[in-house]
Design a protein around this motif. Structure first.
Motif, PDB file in Angstrom:
ATOM      1  N   PHE A  55     -17.318   7.400 -88.187  1.00  0.00           N
ATOM      2  CA  PHE A  55     -17.560   6.200 -87.386  1.00  0.00           C
ATOM      3  C   PHE A  55     -17.932   6.551 -85.943  1.00  0.00           C
ATOM      4  N   ILE A  82     -17.988  -3.271 -79.138  1.00  0.00           N
ATOM      5  CA  ILE A  82     -18.509  -3.263 -80.507  1.00  0.00           C
ATOM      6  C   ILE A  82     -18.522  -4.689 -81.050  1.00  0.00           C
ATOM      7  N   ASP A  86     -22.526  -4.539 -85.243  1.00  0.00           N
ATOM      8  CA  ASP A  86     -22.496  -3.077 -85.125  1.00  0.00           C
ATOM      9  C   ASP A  86     -21.762  -2.454 -86.319  1.00  0.00           C
ATOM     10  N   ILE A  87     -20.687  -3.093 -86.724  1.00  0.00           N
ATOM     11  CA  ILE A  87     -19.902  -2.565 -87.850  1.00  0.00           C
ATOM     12  C   ILE A  87     -20.678  -2.742 -89.153  1.00  0.00           C
ATOM     13  N   GLN A  88     -21.402  -3.843 -89.273  1.00  0.00           N
ATOM     14  CA  GLN A  88     -22.249  -4.040 -90.460  1.00  0.00           C
ATOM     15  C   GLN A  88     -23.326  -2.964 -90.542  1.00  0.00           C
ATOM     16  N   PHE A  90     -23.033   0.008 -89.333  1.00  0.00           N
ATOM     17  CA  PHE A  90     -22.317   1.236 -89.725  1.00  0.00           C
ATOM     18  C   PHE A  90     -22.137   1.287 -91.236  1.00  0.00           C
ATOM     19  N   LEU A 116     -14.541   1.245 -94.150  1.00  0.00           N
ATOM     20  CA  LEU A 116     -14.305  -0.015 -93.446  1.00  0.00           C
ATOM     21  C   LEU A 116     -12.809  -0.260 -93.262  1.00  0.00           C
ATOM     22  N   VAL A 119     -11.662   1.627 -90.186  1.00  0.00           N
ATOM     23  CA  VAL A 119     -12.070   0.957 -88.940  1.00  0.00           C
ATOM     24  C   VAL A 119     -11.220  -0.292 -88.708  1.00  0.00           C
ATOM     25  N   LYS A 120     -10.999  -1.067 -89.750  1.00  0.00           N
ATOM     26  CA  LYS A 120     -10.181  -2.268 -89.633  1.00  0.00           C
ATOM     27  C   LYS A 120      -8.758  -1.935 -89.202  1.00  0.00           C
ATOM     28  N   TYR A 123      -8.710  -1.040 -85.452  1.00  0.00           N
ATOM     29  CA  TYR A 123      -8.876  -2.230 -84.619  1.00  0.00           C
ATOM     30  C   TYR A 123      -7.643  -3.120 -84.675  1.00  0.00           C
ATOM     31  N   ALA A 137     -13.817  -6.126 -86.258  1.00  0.00           N
ATOM     32  CA  ALA A 137     -13.645  -5.640 -87.632  1.00  0.00           C
ATOM     33  C   ALA A 137     -13.008  -6.697 -88.524  1.00  0.00           C
TER      34      ALA A 137
END
Length: 364
Positions: A55, A82, A86-88, A90, A116, A119-120, A123, A137
């Motif tokens: 990430f 972010i 941006d996460i989508q 990624f 994911l 990352v979640k 966050y 996230a």
């Protein structure tokens, strides 16, 4: 030096790997990993830092706020910059990318879900601690996993598999040269996996003192660290006893004295070694099914469910924390049972008795 169990050493090894990877991540990731330590296993934390490394390297090369800042100098405040988009992006990147070693990486639904999740989790931690003000996230939905067909061996294939382990008739010349040395051990491992449904990680972690032949039980450590005793039948007992006699004559290498299953190097056998031996023998039985230790676990679970019809028993024996996990895996069997039931209740007998017409004629 205090005695270390297999699981103690595994945690130490994982912690060392975590520490090394954290040195490649932004400094605030250390706080995050320390913050979740009490509620996660070292295996989970190791998976998280692997995925967070992907990430942050992605952000460092693709996000305008991260481009000119070395990863070692990035601050937690950057997380507020972010967006969900941006996460989508990624997630799209994770479907196919090249690693630092130029090795191509491809992720399916489950691989993307794991990244994911990492990352979640990060966050959620910083947002809950009120260190960041946004949690993009949380808005990003997890990919929907398509249900996978249960791959398992049927009863004839199970018999053939164990016969192949015993005889070694269809092994290559090179494989046969090792077969006489590993046959008893391999048969014990495969019989244990097929006869109890334990995970391969639980299998390799068994110590000599964990096996109780008197009560037909083995102490294992489940995911999350819970110790339970699983019970085995006569076939498993016979295979384990034969190997146990052989094992007691082997002087294990230093640090492996307690291990039940040993490699040819007289060290505790590893997960990868068991995966390879399962693959080796399974290929002799079926070319169409990709049989792994987990598929042997599915074979056991399927057989137990068909024999008992008790989904809660299957969940308990397999160590599933949530029975819905078990239901999801064995829903196909329920479907087969429902189809079987469709013709079992007859409302009207449309077939006349052979003497019906005769009786009718004689009464006219």
């Amino acid at each position: 030096m205090p005695h270390r169990t297999y699981y103690d050493q595994l945690k130490i090894d994982n912690d060392v790997k975590i520490r090394n990877i954290l040195s490649e991540l932004p400094p605030f990731c250390v706080r995050y990993i320390m913050g979740i330590e009490q509620n996660t296993s070292s295996r989970t934390r190791l998976a998280y830092v692997y995925d967070l490394r992907v990430f942050f390297h992605y952000l460092n090369e693709n996000h305008k706020e991260f481009l000119d800042i070395p990863i070692s100098e990035q601050t937690v405040s950057l997380l507020d910059k972010i967006t969900p988009s941006d996460i989508q992006l990624f997630i799209e990147f994770c479907k196919y990318y090249s690693s630092a070693s130029d090795k191509e990486r491809v992720n399916g639904e489950r691989g993307i879900m794991r990244k994911l999740s990492a990352v979640k989790s990060m966050y959620n931690y910083f947002y809950r601690m009120e260190i960041i003000t946004n949690n993009p996230a949380a808005i990003v939905m997890m990919p929907k996993l398509r249900s996978k067909e249960i791959v398992r061996l049927d009863s004839e294939e199970v018999t053939e598999l164990l016969d192949e382990v015993e005889s070694g008739d269809h092994l290559t010349k090179a494989q046969k040269s090792f077969h006489s040395k590993t046959k008893v051990r391999d048969l014990a491992i495969l019989t244990l996996l097929l006869g109890t449904g334990i995970r391969v990680s639980e299998c390799v972690g068994i110590d000599l003192m964990d096996v109780d032949f008197k009560n037909h039980g083995i102490r294992i450590r489940r995911k999350g660290g819970n110790e339970v005793v699983i019970y085995f039948g006569d076939e498993v007992e016979s295979a384990l006893k034969e190997y146990h006699e052989e094992r007691m004559l082997i002087i294990a290498s230093a640090g492996n004295e307690d291990a039940f299953f040993l490699s040819l190097q007289k060290k505790r056998i590893g997960v990868r070694s068991v995966e390879l031996l399962v693959k080796k023998y399974a290929k002799l039985v079926t070319q169409l099914k990709n049989i792994t230790p987990h598929k042997l676990r599915s074979t056991y679970g399927t057989t137990l469910y068909k024999e008992t019809g008790d989904i809660y028993l299957v969940a308990d024996v397999l160590g599933h924390k949530d029975v819905n996990t078990t239901k999801k895996h064995y829903a196909a069997i329920d479907e087969e049972r429902r189809k079987y039931a469709r013709d079992k209740v007859i409302l009207r007998n449309t077939k006349q008795h052979p003497d019906a017409d005769t009786a009718s004629d004689s009464g006219s």
